[in-house]
Scaffold this motif. Structure first.
Motif, PDB file in Angstrom:
ATOM      1  N   ALA A   1     -24.410  46.634 -42.202  1.00 23.49           N
ATOM      2  CA  ALA A   1     -24.739  47.983 -42.675  1.00 23.49           C
ATOM      3  C   ALA A   1     -26.202  48.059 -43.127  1.00 23.49           C
ATOM      4  O   ALA A   1     -26.908  49.022 -42.803  1.00 23.49           O
ATOM      5  CB  ALA A   1     -23.806  48.378 -43.810  1.00 23.49           C
ATOM      6  N   ILE A   2     -26.663  47.065 -43.839  1.00 26.30           N
ATOM      7  CA  ILE A   2     -28.040  47.088 -44.338  1.00 26.30           C
ATOM      8  C   ILE A   2     -29.044  46.890 -43.206  1.00 26.30           C
ATOM      9  O   ILE A   2     -30.026  47.618 -43.100  1.00 26.30           O
ATOM     10  CB  ILE A   2     -28.221  46.054 -45.459  1.00 26.30           C
TER      11      ILE A   2
ATOM     12  N   LEU B   1     -32.038  49.481 -41.858  1.00 26.80           N
ATOM     13  CA  LEU B   1     -33.441  49.108 -41.733  1.00 26.80           C
ATOM     14  C   LEU B   1     -33.954  49.216 -40.296  1.00 26.80           C
ATOM     15  O   LEU B   1     -35.040  49.756 -40.064  1.00 26.80           O
ATOM     16  CB  LEU B   1     -33.662  47.678 -42.239  1.00 26.80           C
ATOM     17  N   TRP B   2     -33.198  48.678 -39.337  1.00 24.90           N
ATOM     18  CA  TRP B   2     -33.730  48.543 -37.980  1.00 24.90           C
ATOM     19  C   TRP B   2     -32.885  49.163 -36.888  1.00 24.90           C
ATOM     20  O   TRP B   2     -33.190  48.997 -35.715  1.00 24.90           O
ATOM     21  CB  TRP B   2     -33.978  47.059 -37.686  1.00 24.90           C
ATOM     22  N   GLY B   3     -31.823  49.868 -37.244  1.00 26.22           N
ATOM     23  CA  GLY B   3     -31.051  50.589 -36.245  1.00 26.22           C
ATOM     24  C   GLY B   3     -29.809  49.868 -35.769  1.00 26.22           C
ATOM     25  O   GLY B   3     -29.598  48.684 -36.019  1.00 26.22           O
ATOM     26  N   LYS B   4     -28.977  50.632 -35.107  1.00 27.80           N
ATOM     27  CA  LYS B   4     -27.694  50.127 -34.606  1.00 27.80           C
ATOM     28  C   LYS B   4     -27.907  48.943 -33.675  1.00 27.80           C
ATOM     29  O   LYS B   4     -28.794  48.938 -32.847  1.00 27.80           O
ATOM     30  CB  LYS B   4     -26.967  51.244 -33.859  1.00 27.80           C
TER      31      LYS B   4
ATOM     32  N   GLY C   1     -26.198  40.004 -46.798  1.00 24.39           N
ATOM     33  CA  GLY C   1     -24.798  40.170 -47.185  1.00 24.39           C
ATOM     34  C   GLY C   1     -24.547  40.049 -48.676  1.00 24.39           C
ATOM     35  O   GLY C   1     -23.535  40.527 -49.179  1.00 24.39           O
ATOM     36  N   GLU C   2     -25.474  39.396 -49.408  1.00 20.00           N
ATOM     37  CA  GLU C   2     -25.298  39.218 -50.858  1.00 20.00           C
ATOM     38  C   GLU C   2     -26.441  39.803 -51.691  1.00 20.00           C
ATOM     39  O   GLU C   2     -26.195  40.447 -52.701  1.00 20.00           O
ATOM     40  CB  GLU C   2     -25.185  37.725 -51.193  1.00 20.00           C
ATOM     41  N   ILE C   3     -27.676  39.539 -51.305  1.00 21.12           N
ATOM     42  CA  ILE C   3     -28.818  39.938 -52.136  1.00 21.12           C
ATOM     43  C   ILE C   3     -29.143  41.423 -51.984  1.00 21.12           C
ATOM     44  O   ILE C   3     -29.217  42.160 -52.970  1.00 21.12           O
ATOM     45  CB  ILE C   3     -30.056  39.076 -51.808  1.00 21.12           C
TER      46      ILE C   3
END
Length: 126
Positions: A11-12, A16-19, A45-47
């Motif tokens: 998701a993040i 930021l850079w698209g699908k 995934g964590e930060i």
């Protein structure tokens, strides 16, 4: 990578850079590349999903850190991501001016050159 971390990371990275960016241009989702897998699982995934800072803010902080460290390739990559999550070209320009005094003029000048190849209408005010 756990399903929860993988979902958060995807998701993040997509913000930021698209699908499809989480799987990389070569389709690699980190399963075959331990370095990429660690970055996806732990960093994205964590930060990045931690509470306390918005993705937009984390992105601007990341761009600033990469500028000061002189990490040009990653600076360019994250600069594009910052634009995708709502950081404006004007904010980036101002950040570069500000950091020239804290990080040094040489790295800021290099970053400015890179930014002017990426930012829309960059340098029009000169």
């Amino acid at each position: 990578m756990t399903d929860d971390r993988q979902e958060k990371a995807r998701a993040i990275v997509e913000q930021l850079w698209g699908k499809g960016a989480a799987s990389g241009s070569d389709g690699n989702d980190g399963n075959d590349d331990p370095f990429r897998g660690v970055a996806l699982e732990h960093l994205f995934g964590e930060i990045w999903p931690r509470p306390g800072l918005a993705i937009r803010d984390r992105s601007l902080i990341t761009v600033a850190a990469l500028l000061v460290l002189g990490r040009e390739k990653q600076f360019a990559l994250h600069l594009r991501g910052a634009l995708n999550v709502g950081v404006t070209p004007e904010e980036i320009e101002e950040m570069m001016v500000h950091l020239a005094y804290y990080g040094g003029f040489p790295v800021s000048a290099s970053a400015r050159d890179i930014a002017h190849t990426i930012l829309p209408n960059a340098g029009d005010k000169n």
